[in-house]
Design a protein around this motif. Sequence first.
Motif: not given
Length: 181
Positions: A63-87
């Motif tokens: 569930a946390l990985a799913y939530l991180l997938n949802l947050l990924q675009p915001t995190v990338v935009s906010f931090l400027g660090i490329g973090v992946p989504t989880f298959p």
Amino acid sequence: MSPLELLVLAIWVMLPAYVPNNAAVVAGGGRPIDGGRTMGDRRLLGDGKTWRGTVVGTLAGAALAYLLNLLQPTVVSFLGIGVPTFPLAAMIALPLGAMLGDIAASFIKRRTGRKRGAAFPGLDQLDFAVVALVLTAVVAPSWFLSVFTAGLLVVILVVTPIFHVVTNVLAYLFGFKHEPW
């Protein structure tokens, strides 16, 4: 990649593996996985490894990985660090591997004569992370190879024991665990 970027990436990709054991402690109890069976004069795993804890821990990490997938675009935009989504395969393998690593460590502890809750330095801090990484590499190899560089793996293997010790001490202080390791 800067050391800070590597640290952020390490935490991001390992969060689904870091959370399951904590969730299992909170939700624990119930039927032991080993059903009380022994090997020789020792339990296979002990009462601390339960079906409920394993299922809840795995689901919490997924569930946390799913939530991180949802947050990924915001995190990338906010931090400027490329973090992946989880298959999906990694969403399941990381937390399930963490739980299986903890179960394997319990088996090893019983075989070496350690009681439930006894410390086993090194094994206690890395069992869940190593098995989570191995299982993920097996079930999601292309994703694993694209994300987990040698530098990132080194950071994970250095940072994980520190996080493990800190979270266990906190769980002990808040009464979730009977020992601080």
